[in-house]
Motif scaffolding. Structure first.
Motif, PDB file in Angstrom:
ATOM      1  N   LYS A  24     -20.432  -0.158  -6.267  1.00  0.00           N
ATOM      2  CA  LYS A  24     -21.125  -0.316  -7.549  1.00  0.00           C
ATOM      3  C   LYS A  24     -22.092  -1.484  -7.480  1.00  0.00           C
ATOM      4  CE  LYS A  24     -18.887  -2.156 -11.041  1.00  0.00           C
ATOM      5  NZ  LYS A  24     -17.928  -2.276 -12.154  1.00  0.00           N
ATOM      6  N   LEU A  54     -20.039   6.982  -9.550  1.00  0.00           N
ATOM      7  CA  LEU A  54     -18.855   6.156  -9.344  1.00  0.00           C
ATOM      8  C   LEU A  54     -17.680   6.742 -10.107  1.00  0.00           C
ATOM      9  CD1 LEU A  54     -20.712   2.829 -10.125  1.00  0.00           C
ATOM     10  CD2 LEU A  54     -19.969   3.498  -7.822  1.00  0.00           C
ATOM     11  N   GLY A  79     -25.844   2.452  -7.616  1.00  0.00           N
ATOM     12  CA  GLY A  79     -24.834   2.295  -6.571  1.00  0.00           C
ATOM     13  C   GLY A  79     -25.408   2.446  -5.176  1.00  0.00           C
TER      14      GLY A  79
END
Length: 421
Positions: A93, A106, A64
């Protein structure tokens, strides 16, 4: 998605209105503008954790990109100065998949997929009188009794009020109340929860607020004493005692960090019994490009160490994967750091450490167990040119335990902070 503290916003709005009301006096607001600053931090993280010989999900792997925009005002002039800070956070992401989530890079949806992006906005109003400053809103604290985790795309953020005062030379007082937390892979402002790693305590126990107060006092050259008190409402009270020292010894520098923490249950004690004394210390000797360190950590009492879930426990043997803080656990650390500048590669550093814990008592078992972790890290910081201060960190860890999941982990982190003004 956008989340901000609903409880914190009304006082901040009132403070903003107070500052705006001084707009008719430009001279009074000169410092408010001239002392302001802005920066954008970009952090790119790839994380792969492989659980060894474990049924169910045996791998977590995600990639990410995080962005953090910090806007900090100066203070209006006068006996009482006012200001406002803002923190904008965005996580994106780059790679993930069902069955590979859970890295805490995330958020994870109910269907098991990670979010494509998530964001937050934090506002903080501040008031300053002399060398005393009150801040109300969003905080990323680094205190012995509450240390926000900042090892993923976005930092953990606490909400509430904190006051710092340095009116007396060599002494800094910190106190306040925090009443909400936004975890590093979340956009939701939630109650603080007691960490229940290895079933140390009842899971999911929430606290309405955390009260804290403490002092840091430089009482002699090279010596700083620390004392902090914290009360996690109806769960535990904690006393922290610390001593930092640093002195030239021979051709090198000898430094030490000694900590003693006492935790006891309080109020309703919904988590059950909290009874822990944690003694931990790190002694290091730096000589030229080399630095050698030895750490020791001892847990005594009826339970393991108590701290807020998602935060970093303030322990010397809290490392990349494990915290070595189970009931009765005793652990040692050996660490070595090397700076390659001495052989003509400025900006490149190396670190390795090994931690071994024994005699750990785990809830639900009469057996005693041991565990160990080995960490290796290379870090390079660009020294010159348009990308000056951009850094790359490559981290590897192996963890083995008699009672918890074994794991091998790799992280690659690329970060850069761009000053805007």
């Amino acid at each position: 998605m956008l989340a901000a503290s609903r409880q914190a916003l009304p006082p901040v709005r009132l403070l903003c209105l107070a500052i705006a009301a001084t707009g008719a006096a430009p001279l009074a607001n000169a410092a408010f503008i001239e002392d302001s600053s802005a920066s954008l931090t970009a952090t790119n993280i790839y994380l792969n954790r492989d659980f060894r010989q474990f049924e169910g999900q045996n791998k977590r792997e995600e990639w990410g990109q995080g962005f953090r925009l910090d806007l900090q005002s100066g203070f209006t002039e006068g006996t009482v100065g006012f200001g406002v800070d803002a923190m904008g956070l965005l996580g994106i992401k780059l790679d993930s998949g069902r069955g590979r989530t859970g890295t805490d890079l995330l958020p994870v949806h109910d269907d098991g997929r990670s979010a494509d992006e998530f964001s937050r906005l934090g506002l903080t109003g501040k008031v300053k009188i002399s060398a005393t400053e009150l801040r109300y809103g969003s905080h990323v604290p680094e205190l012995p009794v509450v240390k926000a985790s900042d090892s993923r795309l976005l930092p953990q953020v606490f909400e509430g009020g904190l006051l710092t005062s340095s009116e007396l030379e060599g002494l800094t007082f910190t106190g306040g109340r925090l009443d909400k937390v936004i975890d590093r892979a979340s956009t939701n402002s939630e109650e603080m929860v007691l960490n229940a790693k290895n079933r140390r305590f009842t899971s999911g126990v929430e606290a309405d607020h955390l009260d804290l107060a403490g002092v840091d006092y430089k009482f002699a050259p090279g010596f700083t004493g620390r004392y902090y008190f914290a009360d996690l409402d109806d769960i535990y009270r904690q006393h922290f005692f610390g001593l930092l020292s640093s002195h030239k010894v021979g051709a090198g520098t000898l430094s030490s960090d000694v900590r003693y923490i006492v935790s006891r249950d309080s109020g309703a004690a919904n988590a059950g019994k909290v009874d822990n004394q944690a003694f931990n210390a790190m002694v290091s000797y730096g000589l030229g490009s080399h630095k050698f360190g030895l750490g020791f950590q001892d847990m005594s009492g009826d339970t393991g160490f108590a701290y807020i879930d998602g935060s970093d426990p303030f322990l010397v043997n809290f490392v990349q994967i494990n915290d070595f803080a189970n009931a009765d656990e005793r652990s040692w650390q050996a660490r070595y750091d090397y700076n390659f500048a001495s052989i003509g590669i400025p900006g490149l550093t190396f670190m390795t450490r090994y931690i071994r814990g024994d005699d750990a008592r785990v809830a639900g078992s009469d057996d005693r167990g041991g565990e160990w972790e080995r960490d290796i890290e290379f870090k390079y910081v660009v020294q010159t040119g348009p990308l000056k201060d951009l850094y790359v960190r490559v981290r590897n860890a192996s963890f083995r335990s008699d009672f918890a999941r074994d794991a091998d982990e790799n992280r690659v982190i690329v970060g850069y902070t761009l000053p805007i003004w």
